[in-house]
Design a protein around this motif. Sequence first.
Motif, PDB file in Angstrom:
ATOM      1  N   TRP A  65       0.818  -1.221   0.000  1.00  0.00           N
ATOM      2  CA  TRP A  65       0.000   0.000   0.000  1.00  0.00           C
ATOM      3  C   TRP A  65       0.847   1.265   0.000  1.00  0.00           C
ATOM      4  O   TRP A  65       0.306   2.370  -0.052  1.00  0.00           O
ATOM      5  CB  TRP A  65      -0.929   0.003   1.205  1.00  0.00           C
ATOM      6  N   SER A  66       2.148   1.114   0.085  1.00  0.00           N
ATOM      7  CA  SER A  66       3.026   2.287   0.117  1.00  0.00           C
ATOM      8  C   SER A  66       4.339   1.928  -0.580  1.00  0.00           C
ATOM      9  O   SER A  66       4.618   0.753  -0.838  1.00  0.00           O
ATOM     10  CB  SER A  66       3.319   2.696   1.567  1.00  0.00           C
ATOM     11  N   GLU A  67       5.136   2.933  -0.870  1.00  0.00           N
ATOM     12  CA  GLU A  67       6.428   2.682  -1.519  1.00  0.00           C
ATOM     13  C   GLU A  67       7.357   1.831  -0.646  1.00  0.00           C
ATOM     14  O   GLU A  67       8.016   0.930  -1.158  1.00  0.00           O
ATOM     15  CB  GLU A  67       7.091   3.995  -1.928  1.00  0.00           C
ATOM     16  N   PRO A  68       7.423   2.088   0.674  1.00  0.00           N
ATOM     17  CA  PRO A  68       8.269   1.214   1.503  1.00  0.00           C
ATOM     18  C   PRO A  68       7.804  -0.248   1.466  1.00  0.00           C
ATOM     19  O   PRO A  68       8.628  -1.164   1.438  1.00  0.00           O
ATOM     20  CB  PRO A  68       8.140   1.801   2.908  1.00  0.00           C
ATOM     21  N   GLU A  69       6.500  -0.470   1.470  1.00  0.00           N
ATOM     22  CA  GLU A  69       5.987  -1.843   1.379  1.00  0.00           C
ATOM     23  C   GLU A  69       6.311  -2.445   0.012  1.00  0.00           C
ATOM     24  O   GLU A  69       6.665  -3.617  -0.092  1.00  0.00           O
ATOM     25  CB  GLU A  69       4.483  -1.874   1.632  1.00  0.00           C
ATOM     26  N   GLU A  70       6.187  -1.640  -1.034  1.00  0.00           N
ATOM     27  CA  GLU A  70       6.503  -2.127  -2.375  1.00  0.00           C
ATOM     28  C   GLU A  70       7.975  -2.520  -2.485  1.00  0.00           C
ATOM     29  O   GLU A  70       8.320  -3.490  -3.164  1.00  0.00           O
ATOM     30  CB  GLU A  70       6.161  -1.056  -3.416  1.00  0.00           C
ATOM     31  N   ALA A  71       8.822  -1.799  -1.787  1.00  0.00           N
ATOM     32  CA  ALA A  71      10.262  -2.067  -1.840  1.00  0.00           C
ATOM     33  C   ALA A  71      10.625  -3.436  -1.270  1.00  0.00           C
ATOM     34  O   ALA A  71      11.645  -4.018  -1.660  1.00  0.00           O
ATOM     35  CB  ALA A  71      11.023  -0.972  -1.096  1.00  0.00           C
TER      36      ALA A  71
END
Length: 102
Positions: A65-71
Amino acid sequence: VCLESNSDLCGGASGGNSGIVCTGYDAPHGSLERRLLSVANQIVLPTMSKMGVPFEQTGALVVAWSEPEEAILPSLLEENHKAGDVNARILTPDELYHREPN
């Protein structure tokens, strides 16, 4: 022989979850939990079929749901592969919305 105290199979604590057969990707490497999940994943479908228990392989989605999670998705994918889930893959946003439009 399968003994069940409830009218539904696995109606107790073991049936109180989502019903997903976990790959163990988040269990520590070398842990008893990860080893047991690996064995369970190899026998669950043949066992369900042999016992006549309806079972549908639907898969699961882990959504960032966020860029850190996507990373961290690539490392989660790697852990799934190490745990034996060779069918796990990262979907594009279009693939995700096609599977889950809501």
